[in-house]
Design an enzyme around this catalytic site. Structure first.
Site, PDB file in Angstrom:
ATOM      1  N   ASP B 118       0.803  -1.231   0.000  1.00 54.95           N
ATOM      2  CA  ASP B 118       0.000   0.000   0.000  1.00 54.95           C
ATOM      3  C   ASP B 118       0.833   1.277   0.000  1.00 54.95           C
ATOM      4  OD1 ASP B 118       0.972  -0.333   2.520  1.00 54.95           O
ATOM      5  OD2 ASP B 118      -0.860   0.198   3.549  1.00 54.95           O
ATOM      6  N   GLU B 119       2.096   1.185  -0.402  1.00 52.67           N
ATOM      7  CA  GLU B 119       2.946   2.367  -0.417  1.00 52.67           C
ATOM      8  C   GLU B 119       3.837   2.351  -1.640  1.00 52.67           C
ATOM      9  OE1 GLU B 119       5.421   3.371   3.118  1.00 52.67           O
ATOM     10  OE2 GLU B 119       4.221   1.807   4.047  1.00 52.67           O
TER      11      GLU B 119
END
Lengths: 138, 445
Positions: B118-119
């Site tokens: 998620d990054e």
């Protein structure tokens, strides 16, 4: 394992067919590879914004959207009036036409005379535009 | 903004604003948000992901506000937030959204580091002309595209270095967009505890605090000589990065290969039966080997551990002379060590197996003729893998694993409930391993 998002599900494009009438098929093997078309391009949908929904009920019947149909939608904020959209209205998600009344008020309209127009009590937000309908036979 | 900050007049760390321009994108409550945007009824409600594990791996904003934290057990979640909705992890769908996020960012820059699910980082230096946008406009466009196309929000940071971009994306959450020009970095660092900096671990934090370095700015103001004398290379890099000097390169090549494979399984109730625990260990070994074979990887350095119900780990690390991915061989090496370690006075609840330093399967000949046996084994396992692919995982398994397979891994129906809930999100024709590559969001009326 890496998940891959295959955006080029390519189908060979073999000319248009007319229902009920025999049309000569070009032999796909003779075609150049450049004669294939990406289904996503054909449907003009951004695959990275695409989502699927399933339809329950027949409120969009007259627009050719039937119970249990699969909808291919594109999440976007670039929708136009009179599009068929997935909208969130007062905490519920629904597929309808988005319309503007002459006084500027937004509302949702079904494609079924027995379903009333929907005006938001609190809010109305368009989440996605319907791009295509997929129906399985058999 | 500039005026407000400049009134306090802290000395600059860096004279240029954007020697480089790095963006960090961080999805807000990623897994929980994915579920909330799939189902309209979950929006605005406390949602946790991790039903199948029995602990919260991701919490929605509402659940976080109610006091649910990462790693909290289901029992405790129910206590602090009785109305919390706990869902299983649908990793396939999360994976699809994760790839979308990377692809959206790649529309604005070729240099994208997929940092985690998620990054990501993106280097947009020099993209102003080709995109005809300012750095701020590019950051805004990326945020807008992710928010609308995925349907969940993200927090974006723009700064001259990766470390400062991380500070920026954390500055305002959820759904923030923060820009830290090099010239103004000092104002963002002055209240940030040194331990909150990306890349500064617990030990370094204690060490720095002992030296009187409390905030990120205290650290950034230290002289190079002091930093070089007191710290090591990774922290020295962090020091440069805080001062607006980009020294941490973006890892833009996707990491396709596993260097380690680790498989673990928790089971209830805990057991003191050596047969049962060993069977469960065999199962994780088999799972690890299935994964290794899928990527044609082998290992000659492996370890296993078993954990008691009061969280005491015991295990053993083994090195052999020839890399393998064959569970029977691993088990033969492990069995004597297991018997030595296993203590029937203890109740065990977790088995774990790790393969380290994985290499591509080279099929080397050795002078003892082991290769002949290995080729035969490989034939065997390609058949096993094919059968399992067709008839489901563990359709064919080792006799040693029998107990663990027949018994299932969990008491009660938590696993079943998780599966039932996952299946509700499938289209007809989808299976556990075959999913449509477009996220399915359920019924609409």
């Amino acid at each position: 394992m890496r998940l891959t998002l295959n955006t080029n599900f390519i189908l060979p494009f073999v000319g248009s067919m007319h229902a009920g009438k025999t049309v000569g098929f070009p032999n796909p093997s003779e075609e150049e590879t450049s004669e294939t078309i990406d289904l996503a391009d054909l449907l003009q949908v951004d695959m990275y914004a695409a989502k699927l929904f399933r339809v329950r009920g027949d409120s969009m019947m007259e627009a050719g959207i039937l119970n249990e149909d699969i909808l291919l939608v594109e999440s976007t904020d670039k929708w136009k009036f009179d599009d068929i959209v997935i909208a969130e209205i007062d905490g519920e998600e629904t597929v309808k036409y988005i319309r503007k009344r002459s006084d500027g008020k937004l509302f949702l309209q079904a494609a079924n005379p027995s379903v009333h127009d929907m005006y938001p009590q609190e809010y109305l937000k368009v989440k996605a535009v319907v791009k295509s309908v997929i129906r399985r036979y058999g | 903004m500039d005026k407000k900050y400049e009134q306090k007049e802290l000395p600059c760390l860096c004279i240029r604003s954007f020697k480089r321009a790095i963006i960090h994108v961080d999805m807000d409550s990623f897994f929980a948000s994915c579920e909330q945007q799939r189902d309209v009824k979950l929006r605005g409600k406390p949602v946790c992901i991790g039903l199948e594990r029995g602990i919260a791996t991701s919490m929605s904003i509402e659940a976080k506000r109610a006091g649910v934290t990462r790693g909290m057990g289901i029992h405790d979640i129910k206590k602090v937030c009785p109305e919390c909705i706990i869902l299983p992890s649908d990793y396939e769908t999360f994976g699809l959204y994760s790839l979308r996020m990377f692809e959206i960012v790649k529309r604005y820059s070729d240099d994208v580091e997929e940092y985690s699910v998620d990054e990501c980082f993106a280097d947009i230096t020099g993209m102003r002309r080709s995109l005809n946008m300012t750095y701020q406009e590019i950051a805004e466009a990326i945020k807008h595209d992710i928010d609308t196309m995925i349907g969940t929000t993200c927090s974006v940071g723009l700064a001259p270095t990766k470390t400062l971009a991380k500070v920026a994306s954390k500055w305002k959450k959820p759904s923030g967009l923060t820009i830290i020009p090099g010239k103004l970095a000092q104002y963002f660092l002055k209240d940030l505890p040194v331990g909150k900096i990306w890349g500064i671990g617990e030990k370094t934090t204690h060490y720095l605090q002992g030296k009187g370095v409390k905030t990120a700015l205290d650290f950034a103001y230290k002289r190079l000589e002091w930093v070089e004398e007191n710290l090591y290379k990774p922290q020295i890099e962090t020091w440069y990065e805080l001062r607006g000097e980009a020294v941490k390169a973006l890892q833009t090549e996707p990491v396709d290969e596993y260097r380690n494979i680790s498989k673990r399984k928790t089971f209830t109730p805990p057991s003191n039966d050596p047969k049962e625990v060993f069977s469960r260990l065999c199962k994780v070994i088999e799972n690890a080997c299935i994964k290794a074979r899928r990527f044609e990887l082998v290992s000659k350095h492996f370890s296993f551990s078993i954990m008691t119900h009061n969280f005491i780990h015991d295990g053993c690390e083994i090195k052999i002379d020839r890399p393998i991915a064959d569970p029977v061989t691993f088990i033969n090496y492990i069995k004597p060590e297991f018997d030595r370690i296993f203590n029937p006075k203890h109740f065990y609840r977790l088995t774990q197996f790790n393969m380290h330093d994985l290499t591509k399967d080279p099929m080397q000949l050795d002078i003892f003729g082991n290769c002949v046996r290995e080729v035969k084994q490989k034939d065997l396992y390609s058949v096993v893998d094919e059968i399992n692919r067709r008839f489901g995982k563990h359709a064919v398994h080792l006799g040693a694993t029998d107990f663990a397979i027949l018994d299932g891994d969990h008491e009660g129906n938590r696993g079943n409930e998780a599966w039932r809930k996952l299946r509700e999100n499938w289209l007809p024709g989808e299976t556990k391993r075959k999913r449509v590559n477009i996220p399915y969001c359920g019924y609409v009326k």
